[in-house]
Design a protein around this motif. Sequence first.
Motif, PDB file in Angstrom:
ATOM      1  N   ASN A 141      52.536  61.457  43.419  1.00 48.22           N
ATOM      2  CA  ASN A 141      51.866  60.793  42.861  1.00 48.22           C
ATOM      3  C   ASN A 141      52.669  59.862  41.345  1.00 48.22           C
ATOM      4  O   ASN A 141      51.969  59.241  41.009  1.00 48.22           O
ATOM      5  CB  ASN A 141      50.465  60.864  42.142  1.00 48.22           C
ATOM      6  CG  ASN A 141      50.235  61.902  41.070  1.00 48.22           C
ATOM      7  OD1 ASN A 141      51.114  62.808  40.996  1.00 48.22           O
ATOM      8  ND2 ASN A 141      48.501  61.789  40.709  1.00 48.22           N
ATOM      9  N   SER A 142      53.570  60.615  41.272  1.00 47.73           N
ATOM     10  CA  SER A 142      54.739  60.105  40.208  1.00 47.73           C
ATOM     11  C   SER A 142      55.706  60.104  40.589  1.00 47.73           C
ATOM     12  O   SER A 142      57.073  60.312  39.911  1.00 47.73           O
ATOM     13  CB  SER A 142      54.517  60.736  39.309  1.00 47.73           C
ATOM     14  OG  SER A 142      53.322  60.687  38.630  1.00 47.73           O
ATOM     15  N   ARG A 183      54.673  65.768  40.954  1.00 45.73           N
ATOM     16  CA  ARG A 183      53.837  65.495  41.749  1.00 45.73           C
ATOM     17  C   ARG A 183      55.164  64.435  42.855  1.00 45.73           C
ATOM     18  O   ARG A 183      55.592  63.554  41.496  1.00 45.73           O
ATOM     19  CB  ARG A 183      52.564  65.557  40.660  1.00 45.73           C
ATOM     20  CG  ARG A 183      51.744  66.680  40.245  1.00 45.73           C
ATOM     21  CD  ARG A 183      50.834  66.482  39.848  1.00 45.73           C
ATOM     22  NE  ARG A 183      50.188  67.607  39.901  1.00 45.73           N
ATOM     23  CZ  ARG A 183      50.013  68.170  38.893  1.00 45.73           C
ATOM     24  NH1 ARG A 183      51.008  67.885  37.567  1.00 45.73           N
ATOM     25  NH2 ARG A 183      49.895  69.469  38.900  1.00 45.73           N
ATOM     26  N   ASN A 207      55.564  64.395  35.963  1.00 51.17           N
ATOM     27  CA  ASN A 207      53.692  64.680  36.083  1.00 51.17           C
ATOM     28  C   ASN A 207      53.835  66.506  36.942  1.00 51.17           C
ATOM     29  O   ASN A 207      53.177  66.571  37.244  1.00 51.17           O
ATOM     30  CB  ASN A 207      53.531  63.918  36.968  1.00 51.17           C
ATOM     31  CG  ASN A 207      51.352  63.304  35.754  1.00 51.17           C
ATOM     32  OD1 ASN A 207      51.699  64.197  34.839  1.00 51.17           O
ATOM     33  ND2 ASN A 207      51.283  63.800  36.535  1.00 51.17           N
TER      34      ASN A 207
HETATM   35  C1  NAG Z   1      48.617  62.424  39.816  1.00 52.10           C
HETATM   36  O1  NAG Z   1      47.699  63.962  40.719  1.00 52.10           O
HETATM   37  C2  NAG Z   1      47.699  64.657  38.939  1.00 52.10           C
HETATM   38  C3  NAG Z   1      46.861  65.984  39.838  1.00 52.10           C
HETATM   39  O2  NAG Z   1      45.964  65.674  40.422  1.00 52.10           O
HETATM   40  C4  NAG Z   1      46.549  64.180  37.739  1.00 52.10           C
HETATM   41  O3  NAG Z   1      46.457  65.116  36.658  1.00 52.10           O
HETATM   42  C5  NAG Z   1      47.797  62.774  38.122  1.00 52.10           C
HETATM   43  O4  NAG Z   1      46.432  61.926  36.654  1.00 52.10           O
HETATM   44  C6  NAG Z   1      47.568  62.152  38.660  1.00 52.10           C
HETATM   45  N1  NAG Z   1      48.774  60.869  38.168  1.00 52.10           N
HETATM   46  C7  NAG Z   1      48.850  59.509  38.772  1.00 52.10           C
HETATM   47  C8  NAG Z   1      49.655  58.538  37.904  1.00 52.10           C
HETATM   48  O5  NAG Z   1      48.194  59.236  39.315  1.00 52.10           O
END
Ligand code: NAG
Length: 279
Positions: free
Chosen positions: A111-112, A109, A128
Amino acid sequence: MQPRDPMKARRGLGGGRVLSLVPLLVLLLVLCGCSAEDGMDKCKLTAESASERSVLNRLTPLLHRNFSVVQKEEKESYTYVFQLCGDADGVAGAGFVQKDNTKTTVVGRYNSTKAIGGSVWVLLTYDNGEKYDNHCDMANRKAFVMITCDRTTDASTLTVAEERERKECFYLFEMTSSAVCPPLESKLSAGSILLIVGLCLVAAYLIGGFLYQRLIVGAKGMDQIPNYAFWVEIGNLSADGCDFVCRSKNREEPNAYRGVSSEPAEEEPEERDDHLLPM
Ligand SMILES: *[C@@H]1O[C@H](CO)[C@@H](O)[C@H](O)[C@H]1NC(C)=O
Ligand SMILES: *[C@@H]1O[C@H](CO)[C@@H](O)[C@H](O)[C@H]1NC(C)=O
């Protein structure tokens, strides 16, 4: 051609330049705005830092594109899709997905994200992803994308090498791109930017000056060319200079010499011409 008032000419140039610089500046601002990282901020770095962000920003040319690769195994074939800081294959939040006939699995992902880089490469990590079902300690999947410098392509095709026999599993992808090459190119393009700006200024001068001369001064014909008298003078001066420097004086001698020997030969056709004229 009668010489024009030099004060008028100067004002014509100035007014034209200021007027036509405005759209040029707006254009430059728009270009700068577009080249700023638009979309890169969707990538969340696990440990945000300016240096890591600048490594990530080197990949800007790869934004907004799906890259995919097909991996064939004995009986199955997987398609991997990668997108930089965007939904790979349209799957929300996924920077990397793996597809087979039945399902789509998120491999990493955005976002990581992690990004480290050297002079000719950038290693991007998407963490992630979905957990492994029954191997690799059921950890989250993660993807490494190794991007190395190749000046001949803006982005090559992906290649894939999955690692699942070790304790720590990952998917490893490779591609080449000119985006991560050392900034020889940016020097080149700085030169061409200067050239383009120069050409724009010349065009602005010509068009602005022309419009000013035509619409405000009311000039006609050749006088519409901005600073016409000045350029004509420059042209004459450089022609004189070239004549002075380049022309060899020896040429007059053979002329005089030939004048004596070939005078009768030259006169004959002239006389014949004179006879022809009244007819
Ligand atoms: C990134 O997105 C996922 C799914 O949307 C979520 O479960 C996870 O906590 C998020 N991680 C961060 C580091 O924001
Ligand atoms: C990436 O692929 C998905 C699915 O085919 C598509 O919806 C999306 O528009 C593509 N994105 C880009 C930037 O091409």
